[in-house]
Design an enzyme around this catalytic site. Structure first.
Site, PDB file in Angstrom:
ATOM      1  N   ASP A 204     -20.415 -26.935 -13.801  1.00  0.00           N
ATOM      2  CA  ASP A 204     -21.238 -27.910 -13.102  1.00  0.00           C
ATOM      3  C   ASP A 204     -21.617 -29.044 -14.046  1.00  0.00           C
ATOM      4  OD1 ASP A 204     -22.883 -28.038 -10.386  1.00  0.00           O
ATOM      5  OD2 ASP A 204     -24.174 -28.814 -11.968  1.00  0.00           O
ATOM      6  N   ASN A 212     -25.845 -40.407 -10.560  1.00  0.00           N
ATOM      7  CA  ASN A 212     -25.532 -41.171  -9.350  1.00  0.00           C
ATOM      8  C   ASN A 212     -26.662 -42.132  -8.991  1.00  0.00           C
ATOM      9  OD1 ASN A 212     -22.937 -40.570  -8.478  1.00  0.00           O
ATOM     10  ND2 ASN A 212     -23.557 -38.732  -7.377  1.00  0.00           N
ATOM     11  N   HIS A 217     -22.769 -44.420  -6.688  1.00  0.00           N
ATOM     12  CA  HIS A 217     -21.773 -43.393  -6.358  1.00  0.00           C
ATOM     13  C   HIS A 217     -20.367 -43.746  -6.841  1.00  0.00           C
ATOM     14  CE1 HIS A 217     -24.308 -40.686  -4.006  1.00  0.00           C
ATOM     15  NE2 HIS A 217     -24.928 -41.764  -3.544  1.00  0.00           N
ATOM     16  N   ASP A 221     -18.213 -41.212  -8.913  1.00  0.00           N
ATOM     17  CA  ASP A 221     -16.845 -40.790  -8.593  1.00  0.00           C
ATOM     18  C   ASP A 221     -15.934 -40.916  -9.811  1.00  0.00           C
ATOM     19  OD1 ASP A 221     -17.614 -40.265  -6.028  1.00  0.00           O
ATOM     20  OD2 ASP A 221     -16.734 -42.086  -5.157  1.00  0.00           O
ATOM     21  N   GLU A 247     -20.261 -31.809  -7.534  1.00  0.00           N
ATOM     22  CA  GLU A 247     -19.999 -31.988  -8.962  1.00  0.00           C
ATOM     23  C   GLU A 247     -19.617 -30.680  -9.638  1.00  0.00           C
ATOM     24  OE1 GLU A 247     -24.574 -31.508  -8.706  1.00  0.00           O
ATOM     25  OE2 GLU A 247     -22.907 -32.185  -7.447  1.00  0.00           O
TER      26      GLU A 247
END
Length: 325
Positions: A204, A212, A217, A221, A247
């Protein structure tokens, strides 16, 4: 560092192997053999130097050198079936090893395989030990079978492409959750069947929500994709890496006990921690559990998840290992 969790056991079932087009191609060459009344039939597919036999009847080899093959000449014919009624009367082949020595073929007919782009990729052909001639109906039928082979190969290619798309995460380009579920079930079934251990690791990205929130975002990404690339690039070539969701990623390490898996995962964790991140330093937390402690794959997954949770609550940027001690 290692954490302890309790383990319980259940049972699970194995998965079936996917089907192939092999039987369909064998059916086609059976038809070619029957239509042409020839004991030997094959479908060849060409590469730079060889013709690989992707289906065969009455022949033991796996490939033929392209420059030494009958089919190399048939591929040059393109839109016609090349028929050699008597190989001993043809100057191109009367000294050929398969004519002069063994198996002493006297007859050959081959139709080129032409793909939708117009490229000749191989042949469907028949051989006989006796000289003879084909009538027009047999020639037309062999050409029809060559088109059926192409249709089947194209269908197989499309199916593989669709399968690959359905198994690939669109954002990161690595395996997706569906691909993981299939591989996880297969690995667990193998462990139950053979006793070969494997280790499961959940990964994770730390503080990804705040990343974010801070950078948007689109940047998130990009970060997800970069983490995926780092793991894909640095994990062992026989490990299975996938995006699990959000994630979170997952790694299956076949034939690996938890001690060896811990060393491998620590190296991967440091790869991320030491990477030069352009916006903010990113790290990952990892939880791993070995299948040898479980007879139920769901509880193996839950153990790795709980160890991951502990790694995150106890400081992040670390690898937690399930232990039953």
């Amino acid at each position: 560092m290692a954490f302890s969790l309790a383990a319980t056991t259940l049972t699970d079932t194995a998965v079936k192997e996917p089907a192939t087009t092999g039987q369909s191609l064998r059916d086609i060459i059976q038809l070619a053999s029957y239509i042409c009344d020839a004991p030997v039939a094959m479908v060849t597919k060409a590469d730079d130097s060889e013709l690989n036999l992707i289906a065969k009847l009455g022949f033991d080899g796996e490939s033929i050198l392209r420059k030494e093959s009958f089919c190399g000449y048939a591929m040059e014919a393109r839109d016609a079936v090349m028929v050699i009624p008597d190989t001993t009367l043809d100057s191109r082949f009367n000294t050929h090893s398969m004519v002069a020595k063994g198996p002493k073929y006297r007859f050959y007919a081959g139709s080129p395989l032409i793909d939708p782009d117009g490229y000749v990729i191989g042949t469907i052909c028949v051989f006989d030990y006796q000289p003879k001639q084909l009538n027009q109906r047999q020639i037309d039928s062999l050409q029809a079978l060559s088109r059926q082979v192409i249709a089947m190969l194209e269908l197989t290619k499309l199916s593989e492409q669709l399968h690959q798309t359905s198994m690939t995460d669109a954002l990161t380009g690595v395996n997706n959750r569906r691909a993981f579920d299939q591989r996880f079930e297969a690995e667990f079934a193998r462990w139950q069947r053979t006793g070969q251990p494997f280790t499961l690791a959940l990964i994770d990205i730390d503080h990804f929500k705040s990343f974010n929130d801070s950078f948007g975002h689109a940047a998130g990404d990009q970060a997800l994709s970069e983490v995926a690339k780092l793991f894909q690039r640095h994990c062992r070539n026989y490990d299975f890496f996938a995006r699990y969701g959000g994630e979170e990623f997952v790694l299956i390490l076949p034939g690996t006990d938890r001690v060896s898996a811990y060393k491998t995962l620590e190296k991967l964790r440091l790869v991320v921690a030491n990477h030069e991140w352009p916006l903010r330093q990113l790290t990952v937390s990892i939880g791993l559990a070995s299948a040898e402690k479980f007879s139920d794959k769901k509880q193996l997954l839950e153990a790795a998840d709980q160890v991951l949770y502990k790694a995150k609550t106890q400081g992040r940027n670390q690898t937690g290992v399930f232990s039953d001690s």
